[in-house]
Design an enzyme around this catalytic site. Structure first.
Site, short mmCIF file in Angstrom:
data_model
loop_
_atom_site.label_atom_id
_atom_site.label_comp_id
_atom_site.label_asym_id
_atom_site.label_seq_id
_atom_site.Cartn_x
_atom_site.Cartn_y
_atom_site.Cartn_z
CD GLU A 1 12.62 -6.23 -5.45
OE1 GLU A 1 13.30 -5.79 -4.50
OE2 GLU A 1 13.13 -6.70 -6.47
CB SER B 1 5.94 -7.70 5.25
OG SER B 1 4.99 -8.72 5.03
CE1 TYR C 1 0.45 -19.27 0.94
CE2 TYR C 1 0.64 -17.30 -0.39
CZ TYR C 1 0.26 -17.91 0.77
OH TYR C 1 -0.33 -17.17 1.76
CB CYS D 1 10.89 -0.97 1.01
SG CYS D 1 11.16 -0.26 -0.61
CD1 TRP E 1 -0.38 -1.62 3.13
CD2 TRP E 1 0.64 0.35 3.36
NE1 TRP E 1 0.38 -1.67 4.28
CE2 TRP E 1 1.01 -0.47 4.44
CE3 TRP E 1 1.16 1.64 3.29
CZ2 TRP E 1 1.88 -0.05 5.45
CZ3 TRP E 1 2.03 2.07 4.30
CH2 TRP E 1 2.39 1.22 5.36
CD GLU F 1 10.16 -2.64 6.49
OE1 GLU F 1 9.44 -3.64 6.48
OE2 GLU F 1 10.61 -2.11 5.46
CE LYS G 1 -4.06 -8.93 -2.51
NZ LYS G 1 -4.27 -7.87 -1.49
#
Ligand code: TAP
Length: 499
Positions: free
Chosen positions: A267, A245, A255, A302, A167, A401, A191
């Site tokens: 990333e 994250s 997955y 980031c 976001w 972080e 997504k």
């Protein structure tokens, strides 16, 4: 931006019509379940829009459409030049709608609209243009063989790509993935983060207008645990590119391992050091870059320079100047000119940041500026620029972080000490170094284990250089530059025996 030409964003915000449906196979559609969720304006705490809550069934529908579009070649079989022109038209359309998109991005993320206008949108447009322009200049190879063989090494699109994004820079990160993936001829499903789906949905309408064929570009708003996971586990997704994250990044490796071993690129997070050597004579420009490094985008970046590593001989002078300068970064309404820090993304995240501040104090850090929530009366989630002194690199605020406007100051004795502390982190995304000495600049920048080291500035570089992390900051590839094209293409060998 001059006040004469600056639009009245507050008025425009009240007249904005917002699309909240998914974009699948060239059409705006609701979720098959007909479920929706709300996005919240972080600067007011109020509902901004109702958005389709896509889940597994919608993922299946989008992947089928993307696969069909890929297999029948409606996009990948166009000449690179024709794909280039479609992407350049898309960039032009983003540019001609720049104010609307910047406003939507600001309302959805809480960032100052002037930042969205000056940074996010130009960056998105530049990324689209760079990869569009690159694609008809990338040549394949002929390998050295005996005279009776012709051997070609060709680059082909990988197929159906899914992009799961965060976001903090919704359109910037969308473009970093969509531009090289589409330029290479793939189909893509995006997504967006549940907090910030609105600009991706608006972008879909512009992609259709630019002539990107149905099924080639799709947007599925929804939750990570349902829609995100379904994409990660889908047997017919060939590549999943993720920004977010480190914690969630790990899930995508799992997955992929438990499904079709799709290509994964990650990333991830960072805890970037900012090293100030004793030889720096003019501290003011350094202070300005330090502020940009940790306060820009409310610190929700980031590569934010969150650990200030400063030589003990210059620490007191530097810190005093940092505190004075940070006070000039005005926190407030993101739609008002002159606001430099907007709201953080949501209440839960604000509480998380405040929790880190508390942990910093209880572990022995000393707050020399800020530390509190402000502007509660707005209903929004605002935090003061915060500076800690006396931080030890072992403390939680130096290791994890925070993703907020919180700077931790750590002192060092000499260059080796600085490098040791800088590298003592699970992350390795970025670092900045300030020095007047060329020898130190070379030596330290080579010794730091990070994907990007900027010297005498805070910078991630432009589109011409790769961006990505060492250690737990990244996996599987780089964004930006020609390196990004490697993520979305695969090499094929064609070996021809001549008769
Ligand atoms: P995350 O919580 O990791 O979310 C990122 C995306 O993953 C969102 O779309 C999220 O969906 C989805 N997701 C969450 N849980 C999932 C699951 N179990 N399975 C599949 N997908 C899932 O990150 P964030 O809070 O949005 O963003 C902040 C993080 O992004 C920070 O760590 C920051 O460092 C990192 N970041 C890194 C970079 C680069 S380039 N390295 C750039 C920007 C940000 P929902 O929104 O629905 O939960």
């Amino acid at each position: 931006m001059s006040n004469v030409t600056r639009p009245d964003f507050a008025t425009r915000a009240t007249n904005l019509s917002i699309e909240g449906r998914a974009f699948i196979n060239g059409d705006f559609v609701g979720a098959l379940s007909e479920r929706t969720f709300h996005t919240i304006n972080p600067a007011t705490g109020k509902v901004l829009a109702e958005v389709a809550e896509c889940d597994v069934a919608d993922v299946n529908r989008a992947v089928e459409a993307a696969r069909r579009a890929f297999e029948d070649g409606r996009w990948r079989n166009l000449s690179p030049k024709d794909r280039k022109w479609a992407l350049l038209r898309l960039a032009d359309l983003v540019e001609s709608n720049i104010e609307e998109l910047a406003l939507l991005e600001s309302l959805d993320t809480g960032k100052p609209v002037d930042d969205a206008l000056a940074v996010d949108l130009p960056d998105c447009i530049e990324t689209l243009r760079w990869h569009a322009e690159a694609i008809d200049k990338l040549y394949d190879q002929v390998s050295p063989t005996a005279g009776d063989v012709v051997s070609l090494i060709v680059r082909e699109p990988i197929g159906v790509v899914a992009a799961v994004i965060p976001w903090n820079f919704p359109l910037v990160i969308l473009a970093l993935k969509v531009a090289p993936a589409l330029a290479a001829g793939n189909s893509i499903i995006v997504k967006p983060a549940e907090q910030t789906p609105l600009t991706a949905i608006r972008f879909a309408a512009l992609a259709a207008e630019a002539g990107i064929p149905a099924g080639v570009f799709n947007v599925l708003p929804g939750y990570g645990e349902t829609a995100g996971q379904a994409l990660g586990r889908h047997m017919d997704v060939d590549c999943l590119t993720f920004t977010g994250s480190t914690e969630v990044g790990r899930y995508f490796l799992k997955y992929a391992a438990e499904s079709n071993i799709k290509r994964i690129t990650l990333e991830l997070g960072g805890k970037s050091p900012v090293i100030v050597m004793e030889d720096v004579t003019d501290l003011q420009p350094v202070v300005e870059q330090i502020a940009k490094g940790i306060l820009f985008s409310q610190g929700e970046n980031c590569s934010a320079g969150s650990r200030l590593l400063v030589h003990e001989g210059v620490k007191d002078r530097l810190l005093a100047a940092v505190v004075e300068h940070f006070k000039t970064w005005r926190v407030g309404n993101p739609l008002v000119a002159g606001t430099k820090l907007g709201a953080v993304i949501e209440e839960r995240h604000m509480e998380r940041i405040l929790g880190y501040i508390e942990a910093g104090v209880s572990e022995g850090g000393r707050i020399v500026l800020g530390g509190k929530r402000i502007l509660q009366e707005t209903g929004g989630f605002f935090i003061e620029p915060t500076v800690f002194d006396s931080v030890d690199n072992k403390m939680k605020i130096a290791r994890e972080e925070i993703f907020g406007p919180v700077l931790s100051t750590i002192t060092f004795r000499d260059t080796d000490d600085a490098v040791r502390i800088a590298n003592d982190s699970d992350y390795g995304l970025a670092a900045s170094l300030y020095t007047n000495d060329l020898h130190t600049a070379h030596k330290v920048s080579r010794a730091i284990r990070a994907g990007t080291v900027s010297v005498n500035c805070f910078s991630e570089g432009d589109q011409s250089v790769p961006f990505g992390g060492f250690k737990q900051s990244g996996f599987g590839g780089r964004e930006k530059s020609f390196a990004a094209h490697d993520q979305y293409s695969q090499l094929k060998t064609i070996w021809i025996q001549l008769r």
